[in-house]
Each structure stands twice: as structure tokens, then as C-alpha cells.
Design a protein around this motif. Structure first.
Motif, PDB file in Angstrom:
ATOM      1  N   LEU A   1     -28.696  -4.427  -4.308  1.00  0.00           N
ATOM      2  CA  LEU A   1     -28.988  -3.197  -3.730  1.00  0.00           C
ATOM      3  C   LEU A   1     -27.186  -2.722  -3.050  1.00  0.00           C
ATOM      4  N   ASP A   2     -26.776  -1.844  -3.256  1.00  0.00           N
ATOM      5  CA  ASP A   2     -25.930  -1.368  -2.435  1.00  0.00           C
ATOM      6  C   ASP A   2     -25.498   0.042  -1.595  1.00  0.00           C
ATOM      7  N   VAL A   3     -24.606   0.164  -1.393  1.00  0.00           N
ATOM      8  CA  VAL A   3     -24.501   1.939  -1.282  1.00  0.00           C
ATOM      9  C   VAL A   3     -23.101   2.936  -1.700  1.00  0.00           C
ATOM     10  N   ILE A   4     -22.968   3.586  -2.019  1.00  0.00           N
ATOM     11  CA  ILE A   4     -22.320   3.934  -2.762  1.00  0.00           C
ATOM     12  C   ILE A   4     -21.400   5.763  -1.478  1.00  0.00           C
ATOM     13  N   PRO A   5     -20.315   5.148  -1.663  1.00  0.00           N
ATOM     14  CA  PRO A   5     -19.513   6.389  -0.958  1.00  0.00           C
ATOM     15  C   PRO A   5     -20.596   7.791  -0.312  1.00  0.00           C
ATOM     16  N   SER A   6     -21.064   8.726  -0.970  1.00  0.00           N
ATOM     17  CA  SER A   6     -22.126   9.580  -1.022  1.00  0.00           C
ATOM     18  C   SER A   6     -23.133   9.175  -0.163  1.00  0.00           C
ATOM     19  N   GLY A   7     -23.548   7.230  -0.180  1.00  0.00           N
ATOM     20  CA  GLY A   7     -24.654   7.375   1.230  1.00  0.00           C
ATOM     21  C   GLY A   7     -25.903   6.986   0.391  1.00  0.00           C
ATOM     22  N   GLN A   8     -25.955   6.775  -0.984  1.00  0.00           N
ATOM     23  CA  GLN A   8     -27.088   7.219  -1.986  1.00  0.00           C
ATOM     24  C   GLN A   8     -26.528   5.852  -2.293  1.00  0.00           C
ATOM     25  N   ILE A   9     -28.346   4.992  -2.702  1.00  0.00           N
ATOM     26  CA  ILE A   9     -28.489   3.832  -2.970  1.00  0.00           C
ATOM     27  C   ILE A   9     -28.918   3.316  -4.198  1.00  0.00           C
ATOM     28  N   LEU A  10     -27.287   2.188  -4.343  1.00  0.00           N
ATOM     29  CA  LEU A  10     -28.258   2.089  -5.505  1.00  0.00           C
ATOM     30  C   LEU A  10     -29.282   0.864  -5.756  1.00  0.00           C
ATOM     31  N   ILE A  11     -30.261   0.634  -6.928  1.00  0.00           N
ATOM     32  CA  ILE A  11     -31.135  -0.338  -6.705  1.00  0.00           C
ATOM     33  C   ILE A  11     -31.294  -0.575  -8.251  1.00  0.00           C
ATOM     34  N   GLY A  12     -30.655  -2.978  -7.791  1.00  0.00           N
ATOM     35  CA  GLY A  12     -31.050  -3.390  -9.608  1.00  0.00           C
ATOM     36  C   GLY A  12     -32.479  -3.895  -9.529  1.00  0.00           C
ATOM     37  N   LYS A  13     -32.956  -3.920 -10.408  1.00  0.00           N
ATOM     38  CA  LYS A  13     -34.544  -4.128 -10.691  1.00  0.00           C
ATOM     39  C   LYS A  13     -34.746  -4.345 -12.462  1.00  0.00           C
ATOM     40  N   LYS A  14     -35.952  -4.621 -12.995  1.00  0.00           N
ATOM     41  CA  LYS A  14     -36.502  -4.493 -14.424  1.00  0.00           C
ATOM     42  C   LYS A  14     -35.687  -3.260 -14.801  1.00  0.00           C
ATOM     43  N   ASP A  15     -34.638  -3.355 -16.420  1.00  0.00           N
ATOM     44  CA  ASP A  15     -34.696  -2.760 -17.234  1.00  0.00           C
ATOM     45  C   ASP A  15     -33.995  -1.626 -16.197  1.00  0.00           C
ATOM     46  N   GLY A  16     -32.941  -1.589 -15.664  1.00  0.00           N
ATOM     47  CA  GLY A  16     -31.933  -1.480 -14.935  1.00  0.00           C
ATOM     48  C   GLY A  16     -31.611  -0.982 -13.961  1.00  0.00           C
ATOM     49  N   PHE A  17     -31.507  -0.372 -13.380  1.00  0.00           N
ATOM     50  CA  PHE A  17     -31.195  -0.019 -11.816  1.00  0.00           C
ATOM     51  C   PHE A  17     -31.517   2.023 -11.637  1.00  0.00           C
ATOM     52  N   ASP A  18     -32.097   2.301 -10.147  1.00  0.00           N
ATOM     53  CA  ASP A  18     -31.509   3.150  -9.419  1.00  0.00           C
ATOM     54  C   ASP A  18     -30.732   4.049  -8.552  1.00  0.00           C
ATOM     55  N   ILE A  19     -30.627   5.398  -8.944  1.00  0.00           N
ATOM     56  CA  ILE A  19     -29.451   5.701  -7.945  1.00  0.00           C
ATOM     57  C   ILE A  19     -30.687   6.733  -7.139  1.00  0.00           C
ATOM     58  N   CYS A  20     -31.082   6.301  -5.487  1.00  0.00           N
ATOM     59  CA  CYS A  20     -31.343   6.823  -4.588  1.00  0.00           C
ATOM     60  C   CYS A  20     -31.114   7.634  -3.828  1.00  0.00           C
ATOM     61  N   ASP A  21     -31.978   8.324  -3.221  1.00  0.00           N
ATOM     62  CA  ASP A  21     -31.448   9.357  -1.158  1.00  0.00           C
ATOM     63  C   ASP A  21     -31.009   8.603  -0.240  1.00  0.00           C
ATOM     64  N   LYS A  22     -31.108   8.185   0.047  1.00  0.00           N
ATOM     65  CA  LYS A  22     -30.920   7.808   2.005  1.00  0.00           C
ATOM     66  C   LYS A  22     -32.097   7.277   2.638  1.00  0.00           C
ATOM     67  N   ASN A  23     -32.993   7.886   1.937  1.00  0.00           N
ATOM     68  CA  ASN A  23     -34.630   7.663   2.094  1.00  0.00           C
ATOM     69  C   ASN A  23     -35.655   7.256   1.409  1.00  0.00           C
ATOM     70  N   GLY A  24     -34.252   6.884  -0.224  1.00  0.00           N
ATOM     71  CA  GLY A  24     -35.570   5.714  -1.343  1.00  0.00           C
ATOM     72  C   GLY A  24     -36.472   7.064  -1.774  1.00  0.00           C
TER      73      GLY A  24
END
Length: 466
Positions: free
Chosen positions: A224-247
Motif C-alpha cells: 500500500l501507499d498514500v498519494i498526496p490527496s491522502g487517499q490510500i493505494l492498496i495492491g491486491k489480486k487482479d489490480g489495486f484499489d484507491i481508498c479514502d482515509k477510512n478504507g
């Protein structure tokens, strides 16, 4: 130890600090120039919604179209997006203000440190000169006077170097916040490539973890990583998610047939390592996605490997572990191979992370070592021992976090390498965690990619300095 000797220890660190500030100033100057150009063209900075025909007050800022919009217009389509990815207008202003304060802290830290070094060196030179003025002819051949005489030119050169860097640091640009509207301030600081890293060493006794361990998602994840907007990138099977600060998942990027074992934000792009999970396949590739639409912009194949492996991006280079060959391959941002980094101690180098401003981290669980590669010259910077290290991460204080799998502890190493601290977290252990493959930090919370146990977060506290 005299200032001249101390300077040899801090010279490289000061150089890193100055280089980081220069990059930040360049980014700031560019953003301010663009804002001035837009104002000259008549771009509006009024407090009204920017949607044509709408004059309602601003409620939201869209991270993708960069528009300031009201609540009603925020429900309309955003270009190619299904909907606006909106941030509360006031909260966004606070976030950008904090980003600017981090920049000022870095600048002030540079000036303070250099001023102290300058003062100490001036005092030492004054003492040496006074000592020389009191010397008798008989004392000229004494070891003390010979050493002072030999050191004077070097100390004078060091004083010149410090004074030059201090002049540069004091001249770095500041922004008069009061002269800018909130919209202008957000427009400038949302675009900046500020790492916000603090260079002063933190006493690790000031760092504690909260008792609670919150499971954000129980789905398998790798990184996972955090982008400047504060959103969270989560690497997983079949791609990745962009999440808010609460997941909460805001968007998913599909990469069918591949697990994303690394996901890292770098200069408005997302760099990923994708592993083909087809049975018996060992194929891997780097995939790069452009923001804000997350469209694939580049990809290239990597040497085969059948298990989890990682990459890290820094200094406009992509570093990827070539596990079977026991080396790290170095590529340009477009996939051209530049070189290989080899180390005689490598047995199983697998986990990686960026270590701003100038390094990447590699852990080798078999040797029990964590390595830092200096991206300026692609040479080994340092190494330290951890009990079966896995995931690794450099926080904004410059401290290194490592998951010690054998002892089930979070190991923390200070930015100067002189302090270490271990956390055995009862609530984390209750989840049954075995592997932690990735870390990140967001708003004082440590986010963990715990592989088969999902995504977790733990509050991190830094007590005020005494």
C-alpha cells in the motif's frame, strides 16, 4: 571532536537536505508561475462554484478535474470519471496549509543546523588564530602548532562551504499566504511534489503506538501507499484499489490475471509490480498508470520469479529485485535497463521500499539484513541486522520500520542509525498476522499490508521534544 571533524559526518546529510529543499523550491516556483499565468488569462478565483451557469458557494474540491464545486454540481459527471472525487473544501485547504508548514519546517531546520555549524566553526577558527598569535619561535615546531597550521586552510574552506549553503537556504522562497485566496492556495499546493521529510533526528523514546489495531479489510493484500490527496493505494489480486482515509474503496483499477505486489506513487504516476498468478507461471512485469484517470501508460517484462517480489522508485529510476539472480535491476522510468546492483551478501532479496530523498531499501530475510542503496550513485549506503526482516518502510521522520517475522515485532531504526526500538503489539498479534509485506503512513497512523490477514492500521504518536 572539533567542528571540522563533525562536519565530515554531517556534510552528506546537509547536502541531502539542501538538495531536497531545492527540489521543493523548484516545484513551488513552477506551481506559482502556473497560477500567475492562469490569473493573467482571466481564470476565476471567486468563491463561487466553477461549473458554468452556477453561482452557488463552493463546498468541494475535485482531486481529478481540479475544480471547485458546490454540492449539487459534485453529483454531476467529472470528465471521463463516473463521478467527481471530491474533498471537503475547508479540509482540503487545511491539508495544503499543513503541506506548506512541512516545507517551512524543513527550510527552518536547514537554516538552524547550518547556523549552528557556522557559529561553532567560527569560534574554533578564532581560537586557533589566537593560539597562533601567542606562539613563541620555540613552539612553532610543536605537534599542536603543526596540526593547527595544517588544519587552518581546510577549516577556512569548510566555513566558506557552510556560509554558501546558509545563504542559499535563507534565500529559499516563501509564500505570503495572506495574499492568496483559499482556491489559489489549494491550486498551488495540491500540485506540489513535496515529500515533506523532516531531517532532524527524532528520539525514538518519543514514538509510541496506540493500543488498538484496526482491521480495515480482511482481504489479501500485498502493498500500500498514500498519494498526496491522502487517499490510500492498496495492491491486491487482479489490480489495486484507491481508498479514502477510512478504507472505503473509491475506485478499483483492474489488472486481470495479475496480483499487484507493489504499488507506489511517484510524480503523478502509479508504479506497480504485477505477478501473473496463473498456476505454475513465474511471469512478472512493471505496469505504470497515469493519474488522474489511472490509464496504463507503460509496461515492461521482468525476469521470472514465482513468489512475492517488489520494486521501489526514486531519483527517476525503478529498482526491482531479481531474486533468483540475487541482485537488484535498475531501470529508467520508461523501462530501459540502466544497470544491476549486486551484493555479495544477497541470498533472498525480496522486499523493497523507497527511502526519500535519495535511497531505496531492500530486505533479505535469509541473511537477516536490511540494506539501503544510494540512488545517486547506486552504491550500498548502509546495512543493519533484523531478525528475519520482511516488509520495510521509511516514514516522514526518516525512520525505518521493518517487520521482524520471527519475533513478530515492528522494529524501528532512527534516521541516523544510532537508535533502534522494537514494538510487540498485542492487538496486532491477536489477528494472527504472520507476514507484513508493506507499510505506509497517513495522518499519524501506520498502515500495514498484512498479506492474508488484510489491511490494518495502528495509531502512531510522537511526543513533543523536551
Amino acid at each position: 571532536m572539533g567542528v571540522a571533524e563533525e562536519w565530515e559526518e554531517v556534510e552528506h546529510k546537509n547536502s541531502e537536505q539542501m538538495s531536497q529543499l531545492k527540489r521543493q523550491v523548484s516545484s513551488l516556483t513552477d506551481a506559482l508561475s502556473k497560477m500567475t499565468t492562469n490569473k493573467a488569462k482571466g481564470s476565476s478565483s471567486s468563491a463561487d462554484c466553477q461549473t458554468d451557469g452556477c453561482n452557488r458557494p463552493i463546498d468541494w474540491y475535485c482531486r481529478y478535474c481540479k475544480g471547485f464545486i458546490c454540492t449539487r454540481c459534485s453529483k454531476k459527471p467529472c470528465g471521463d470519471e463516473a463521478q467527481h472525487q471530491s474533498e471537503d473544501f475547508e479540509e482540503m485547504y487545511k491539508l495544503c496549509t499543513n503541506k506548506y508548514k512541512e516545507y517551512l519546517d524543513g527550510k527552518n531546520s536547514a537554516v538552524s543546523g547550518l547556523t549552528q555549524q557556522q557559529k561553532k566553526l567560527q569560534e574554533e577558527l578564532a581560537s586557533d588564530i589566537k593560539r597562533m598569535s601567542d606562539v613563541t619561535p620555540e613552539q612553532l615546531a610543536s605537534p599542536e602548532i603543526i596540526k593547527i597550521t595544517a588544519d587552518l586552510p581546510r577549516k577556512q574552506k569548510l566555513l566558506q562551504d557552510i556560509s554558501k549553503q546558509l545563504t542559499e537556504a535563507e534565500a529559499f522562497q516563501s509564500v505570503d499566504i495572506k495574499s492568496m485566496s483559499q482556491q489559489e492556495f489549494i491550486t498551488v499546493f495540491d500540485k506540489l511534489d513535496f515529500d515533506g521529510y523532516v531531517f532532524a533526528v527524532t528520539d525514538l523514546d518519543r514514538i509510541t503506538l496506540g493500543e488498538k489495531c484496526e482491521v480495515i479489510s480482511d482481504k489479501k493484500c500485498y502493498d500500500l501507499d498514500v498519494i498526496p490527496s491522502g487517499q490510500i493505494l492498496i495492491g491486491k489480486k487482479d489490480g489495486f484499489d484507491i481508498c479514502d482515509k477510512n478504507g472505503k474503496v473509491l475506485r478499483s483499477v483492474k489488472v486481470n490475471g495479475f496480483s499487484i505486489t507493489t504499488v507506489q506513487y511517484y510524480k503523478s504516476k502509479i508504479y506497480t509490480l504485477a505477478k501473473d498468478y496463473t498456476k505454475d507461471s513465474k511471469k512478472r512485469k512493471v505496469m505504470v498508470f497515469e493519474m488522474p484517470n489511472y490509464t496504463e501508460s507503460a509496461s515492461w517484462s521482468l525476469p521470472d520469479f514465482g513468489y512475492i517480489s517488489m520494486l521501489a522508485v526514486n531519483n527517476d529510476k525503478v529498482y526491482v529485485v531479481d531474486c533468483d539472480a540475487k541482485k537488484v535491476k535498475v531501470y529508467s522510468l520508461t523501462g530501459k535497463q540502466i544497470s544491476d546492483f549486486s551484493h555479495s551478501g544477497f541470498i533472498d532479496p525480496i522486499y523493497m521500499s523507497s527511502c526519500p530523498p535519495d535511497g531505496v531499501l531492500v530486505t533479505d530475510w535469509q541473511t537477516g539484513l536490511v540494506y539501503k542503496i544510494n540512488c545517486m550513485n547506486d552504491q550500498l549506503a548502509w546495512e543493519f541486522k533484523v531478525n528475519e526482516p520482511r516488509g520495510v518502510f521509511c516514514d516522514k521522520l526518516g525512520n525505518i520500520w521493518v517487520w521482524a517475522r520471527k519475533s513478530k515485532e515492528l522494529v524501528l531504526r532512527s534516521s541516523d542509525g544510532k537508535q533502534t526500538k522494537s514494538f510487540s503489539h498485542p492487538e496486532l498479534l491477536k489477528t494472527g498476522v504472520d507476514f507484513i509485506t508493506g507499510f505506509s503512513m497517513s495522518e499519524g497512523e501506520l498502515w500495514l499490508a498484512a498479506y492474508s490477514k488484510g489491511v490494518m492500521r495502528i495509531e502512531m504518536n510522537v511526543a513533543p521534544a523536551k
